[in-house]
Design a protein around this motif. Structure first.
Motif, short mmCIF file in Angstrom:
data_model
loop_
_atom_site.label_atom_id
_atom_site.label_comp_id
_atom_site.label_asym_id
_atom_site.label_seq_id
_atom_site.Cartn_x
_atom_site.Cartn_y
_atom_site.Cartn_z
N GLU A 137 -7.64 12.78 4.54
CA GLU A 137 -6.21 12.66 4.26
C GLU A 137 -5.92 11.80 3.02
O GLU A 137 -4.77 11.56 2.70
CB GLU A 137 -5.50 12.05 5.47
CG GLU A 137 -5.65 12.84 6.77
CD GLU A 137 -4.97 14.20 6.71
OE1 GLU A 137 -4.01 14.33 5.94
OE2 GLU A 137 -5.40 15.11 7.44
N GLU A 138 -6.98 11.32 2.35
CA GLU A 138 -6.86 10.52 1.13
C GLU A 138 -5.98 9.29 1.35
O GLU A 138 -5.07 8.99 0.57
CB GLU A 138 -6.35 11.36 -0.04
CG GLU A 138 -7.29 12.50 -0.42
CD GLU A 138 -6.85 13.23 -1.67
OE1 GLU A 138 -5.68 13.07 -2.09
OE2 GLU A 138 -7.68 13.96 -2.23
N ILE A 139 -6.29 8.56 2.41
CA ILE A 139 -5.55 7.33 2.73
C ILE A 139 -6.33 6.14 2.19
O ILE A 139 -7.53 6.00 2.45
CB ILE A 139 -5.37 7.18 4.26
CG1 ILE A 139 -4.75 8.44 4.86
CG2 ILE A 139 -4.52 5.95 4.57
CD1 ILE A 139 -3.41 8.81 4.28
N THR A 140 -5.67 5.29 1.45
CA THR A 140 -6.32 4.15 0.80
C THR A 140 -6.32 2.91 1.71
O THR A 140 -5.56 2.82 2.68
CB THR A 140 -5.63 3.79 -0.51
OG1 THR A 140 -4.29 3.34 -0.22
CG2 THR A 140 -5.59 4.97 -1.45
N ALA A 141 -7.15 1.96 1.32
CA ALA A 141 -7.20 0.69 2.04
C ALA A 141 -5.86 -0.04 1.93
O ALA A 141 -5.41 -0.69 2.89
CB ALA A 141 -8.31 -0.19 1.49
N GLY A 142 -5.21 0.08 0.78
CA GLY A 142 -3.91 -0.56 0.60
C GLY A 142 -2.87 -0.01 1.54
O GLY A 142 -2.05 -0.76 2.10
N LYS A 143 -2.86 1.31 1.74
CA LYS A 143 -1.90 1.93 2.66
C LYS A 143 -2.15 1.45 4.08
O LYS A 143 -1.19 1.17 4.82
CB LYS A 143 -2.04 3.46 2.59
CG LYS A 143 -1.07 4.21 3.49
CD LYS A 143 0.38 3.95 3.09
CE LYS A 143 1.33 4.77 3.94
NZ LYS A 143 2.74 4.49 3.58
N LEU A 144 -3.42 1.33 4.46
CA LEU A 144 -3.72 0.85 5.81
C LEU A 144 -3.29 -0.61 5.98
O LEU A 144 -2.82 -1.00 7.05
CB LEU A 144 -5.22 1.00 6.10
CG LEU A 144 -5.76 2.44 6.14
CD1 LEU A 144 -7.24 2.43 6.52
CD2 LEU A 144 -4.98 3.29 7.13
N ARG A 145 -3.44 -1.39 4.94
CA ARG A 145 -3.00 -2.79 5.03
C ARG A 145 -1.48 -2.87 5.15
O ARG A 145 -0.96 -3.74 5.86
CB ARG A 145 -3.51 -3.57 3.82
CG ARG A 145 -5.01 -3.85 3.84
CD ARG A 145 -5.43 -4.84 2.76
NE ARG A 145 -6.83 -5.21 2.94
CZ ARG A 145 -7.85 -4.62 2.31
NH1 ARG A 145 -7.60 -3.64 1.43
NH2 ARG A 145 -9.09 -5.00 2.54
N GLU A 146 -0.77 -2.00 4.46
CA GLU A 146 0.69 -1.97 4.59
C GLU A 146 1.10 -1.68 6.02
O GLU A 146 2.01 -2.33 6.58
CB GLU A 146 1.27 -0.89 3.67
CG GLU A 146 1.23 -1.21 2.20
CD GLU A 146 1.80 -0.06 1.37
OE1 GLU A 146 2.51 0.81 1.96
OE2 GLU A 146 1.55 -0.02 0.16
N VAL A 147 0.43 -0.72 6.64
CA VAL A 147 0.77 -0.35 8.01
C VAL A 147 0.35 -1.47 8.97
O VAL A 147 1.06 -1.77 9.94
CB VAL A 147 0.09 0.98 8.38
CG1 VAL A 147 0.29 1.30 9.86
CG2 VAL A 147 0.65 2.10 7.52
N ALA A 148 -0.80 -2.08 8.71
CA ALA A 148 -1.24 -3.18 9.56
C ALA A 148 -0.24 -4.33 9.55
O ALA A 148 -0.02 -4.99 10.57
CB ALA A 148 -2.61 -3.68 9.11
N ALA A 149 0.40 -4.54 8.40
CA ALA A 149 1.40 -5.62 8.28
C ALA A 149 2.63 -5.36 9.13
O ALA A 149 3.39 -6.28 9.43
CB ALA A 149 1.79 -5.80 6.81
N LEU A 150 2.83 -4.08 9.53
CA LEU A 150 3.97 -3.76 10.39
C LEU A 150 3.73 -4.17 11.84
O LEU A 150 4.65 -4.10 12.65
CB LEU A 150 4.26 -2.26 10.32
CG LEU A 150 4.63 -1.69 8.94
CD1 LEU A 150 4.79 -0.18 9.02
CD2 LEU A 150 5.91 -2.34 8.43
N GLY A 151 2.49 -4.54 12.14
CA GLY A 151 2.18 -5.01 13.49
C GLY A 151 1.61 -3.96 14.42
O GLY A 151 1.69 -4.11 15.64
N VAL A 152 1.05 -2.87 13.86
CA VAL A 152 0.48 -1.84 14.74
C VAL A 152 -0.64 -2.46 15.56
O VAL A 152 -1.48 -3.19 15.03
CB VAL A 152 -0.04 -0.63 13.93
CG1 VAL A 152 1.09 0.09 13.26
CG2 VAL A 152 -1.08 -1.06 12.91
#
Length: 506
Positions: free
Chosen positions: A400-415
Motif C-alpha cells: 500500500e506504499e505506507i511510509t514510516a512517517g504516516k504510521l507515526r502520524e497515526v500512532a500519535a492519534l493514540g491507536v
C-alpha cells in the motif's frame, strides 16, 4: 509409496492427520505419523517437496549440489524417505483455514476442519489432528531506497538459483545480518557471480550478549561450518562490518549503496542489491487458527506458544519447525518427528511405553541439534535501527506504499494496536497480508507508545489467509447454514431455485 493427489475430487473427506508444509518439519512429521498407521495428508503449495531449504533438491545436478553445499544435499535422503512413505501428498495446494469442525457438515468424530484449495476447487477436510509446519519468512529490512528496482530479498535470489539455476549477471552487493547472508554469498561466489561486497549490519554490541554462550556454540555442529563459511567469504570478497545505516540510490533503479559506519560513509556501486536480516516464524495460519502467541525479545519477533511436544493452545493443533521458532533444518526435522509421534500416541496408535522410548530418543537428537542456537540468536540479532526505520520517508508497507512517517502520524492519534493502524492506513491490508510489514509496523507503534511489542500485539488474522477465488468458494458444499446466510431462509432459497427453473422453461 505416496499417493499423489492432483485434484480436490481425489481428497478423502477426512484424515487422521493433516500436515501443512513440506519442509524438513512437515516431511518428518508426515513420515513419522504414517509409520504408526495414521491416515496422513501432507498439503504444500509448492510444486515439489523440500520447502525453502531443500527446494528443487531432487532434480539438482552434481554441480548444483556442490555449489549449494552439503546441508542442501542432505535433503535428498529425507525426501527419498518421504517418497516411500504410505501417505497422501497434495502439492500445489493452498491451505487457507484451520479451525473447529463445522457442526452441521462435520461427522462428529473429527474435531478440526482444514480449508484446502487444489486444482481451482476448494474443499473442507476433516481431521483429528493438524500439524502446522509453515516455516519462516524473511524479516523486512526497510531503509531509504529498499523498494526501488534492482533491490530484492536474498531469499528470492536463492529461490531463483535453486529452482531455475538463475544467478545475477552484474555487480552484486549483499547487505544485512545473519548466517544465511554469508551462506548465500558463498553460494553466489561458487556460481561465479561478481559479489562486490558483503555489508554486515550486525550490531557490534551483540558480542556482549553472545559471549556467555560461546562455549556451547564452539562444541556445536554450527561452529566449524560457520568458520569455514566466514573464511571462504572473507577470502573471496570484501566484507564491511560495523555498519550503522544504509541508503540505496540510483536514477530509476538501484545504482549504488551508501554505507554509514558512525560518522564515516562510503559509496559502493553495483547493479543488484540483495537484502537479508534474518528470518522470523510464519505466523499467519497459526494466528488465524486461534493459537496463542507472544513476543520473543531475543528473536525480536512473535512466536506461537507451544509445549515441548509442539502442542499449541488450540486442541489438536501442533506447530513444528521454524514456524514455532527459528531452529534450523535439522532441529526442525526432529520437532516434526516428535509432533508426528505425539499425534500417533494421542490417537492410540502406540502404547505409552513405546511412545516414551521413541520420544526420549528424539529429545536427545533435538537437544544436540539445538546446541549453539542461543549464541547464534544473540550474535545475529538485528539492530533496532534496521528493524524500525528512523527516516519518515521510508516505505514500511510495500503493498500500500505506507511510509514510516504516516504510521507515526497515526500512532500519535493514540491507536492502541496494529489492527486500528491498519484501519487508518491500510498497512497490512495488501496481498501479503502483513507478511512483509507486520513486524516493522508493530515495533514502530510500540516505540511510539513507549511499550514493549508484546503489549501492542500483532495483526488480527482471519481466514482465508491466502487468496481464494469466488469460483473456488462456489465449489464448496452448500450447507443449510450457508444457504440461510445468502437467501435468508432455506425455503426461500428453494422457492428461488424453482422460480429460476420455471423461468428458464418459459
Amino acid at each position: 509409496m505416496i499417493r499423489d493427489i492432483r485434484s480436490a475430487a481425489d481428497l478423502a473427506p477426512a484424515y487422521d492427520l493433516v500436515v501443512v508444509g513440506a519442509g524438513p518439519a512437515g516431511l518428518s512429521a508426515a513420515i513419522e505419523a504414517s509409520t504408526h498407521g495414521l491416515a496422513v495428508l501432507l498439503a504444500d503449495e509448492n510444486e515439489a517437496p523440500g520447502g525453502q531449504i531443500y527446494r528443487s533438491v531432487e532434480r539438482a545436478s552434481d554441480a548444483d549440489l556442490a555449489r549449494m553445499g552439503p546441508d542442501y544435499a542432505a535433503g535428498r535422503m529425507l525426501i527419498g524417505r518421504f517418497r516411500r512413505a504410505d501417505l497422501s501428498y497434495a502439492r500445489r495446494a493452498t491451505v487457507w483455514n484451520v479451525g473447529p469442525a463445522d457442526e452441521e457438515t462435520g461427522d462428529g468424530a473429527h474435531a478440526l476442519e482444514v480449508g484446502i484449495s487444489l486444482g481451482g476447487i476448494a474443499r473442507p477436510i476433516a481431521a483429528h489432528r493438524v500439524i502446522l509446519a509453515t516455516g519462516a519468512l524473511e524479516r523486512p529490512l526497510p531503509f531509504p531506497g529498499w523498494t526501488m528496482p534492482g533491490v530484492m530479498a536474498a531469499g528470492a535470489a536463492q529461490i531463483l538459483m535453486k529452482s531455475s539455476g538463475l544467478v545475477p549477471s552484474g555487480r552484486t552487493i549483499l547487505a544485512g545480518t545473519g548466517p544465511l547472508l554469508y551462506l548465500l554469498a558463498s553460494q553466489l561466489l561458487r556460481a561465479g557471480v561478481s559479489v562486490t561486497a558483503v555489508v554486515d549490519t550486525t550490531p557490534v554490541g551483540n558480542w556482549r550478549l553472545a559471549l556467555p554462550h560461546l562455549l556451547s556454540f564452539a562444541t556445536s555442529p554450527y561452529a566449524l561450518k560457520g568458520l569455514r563459511l566466514l573464511f571462504e567469504v572473507h577470502r573471496r570478497t570484501r566484507v564491511i562490518r560495523g555498519v550503522t545505516a544504509l541508503e540505496a540510490v540510483g536514477s530509476g533503479k538501484f545504482g549504488a549503496l551508501r554505507v554509514h559506519r558512525g560518522i564515516k560513509s562510503m559509496h559502493i556501486e553495483g547493479d543488484l542489491l540483495l537484502l537479508h536480516q534474518g528470518i522470523a516464524p510464519n505466523l499467519n495460519l497459526t494466528l488465524a487458527a486461534g493459537c496463542d502467541y507472544g513476543w520473543d525479545e531475543r528473536l525480536a519477533a512473535f512466536r506461537p506458544a507451544v509445549d515441548g511436544r509442539g502442542a499449541s493452545s488450540v486442541a489438536g493443533v501442533s506447530i513444528a519447525g521454524d514456524a514455532a521458532g527459528i531452529v534450523g533444518a535439522v532441529a526442525s526435522a526432529h520437532q516434526g518427528e516428535l509432533a508426528g509421534l505425539t499425534a500417533a500416541r494421542d490417537l492410540n496408535r502406540l502404547d505409552q511405553g513405546a511412545y516414551e522410548r521413541r520420544r526420549n530418543q528424539l529429545a536427545q537428537k533435538l537437544a544436540r541439534a539445538l546446541k549453539g542456537r542461543t549464541f547464534i540468536e544473540n550474535r545475529f540479532r538485528p539492530g533496532k535501527s534496521f528493524r524500525v526505520p528512523g527516516d519518515d520517508g521510508t516505505i514500511v508497507c510495500r503493498c500500500e506504499e505506507i511510509t514510516a512517517g504516516k504510521l507515526r502520524e497515526v500512532a500519535a492519534l493514540g491507536v492502541p494496536g496494529p489492527n486500528q493502524m491498519k484501519a487508518f492506513t491500510r498497512c497490512g491490508m495488501g496481498p501479503c497480508q502483513g507478511r512483509l510489514c507486520g513486524l516493522t509496523a508493530v515495533e514502530l507503534l510500540a516505540q511510539c507508545r513507549g511499550v514493549a511489542p508484546g503489549e501492542v500485539g500483532y495483526y488480527r488474522l482471519r481466514p482465508p489467509i491466502k487468496p481464494v477465488t469466488l469460483y473456488e468458494l462456489a465449489a464448496l458444499p452448500h450447507t443449510e447454514a450457508a444457504i440461510v446466510a445468502v437467501a435468508g431462509f432455506v425455503e426461500r432459497a428453494a422457492d428461488g431455485a424453482q422460480d429460476a427453473k420455471h423461468g428458464s422453461q418459459q
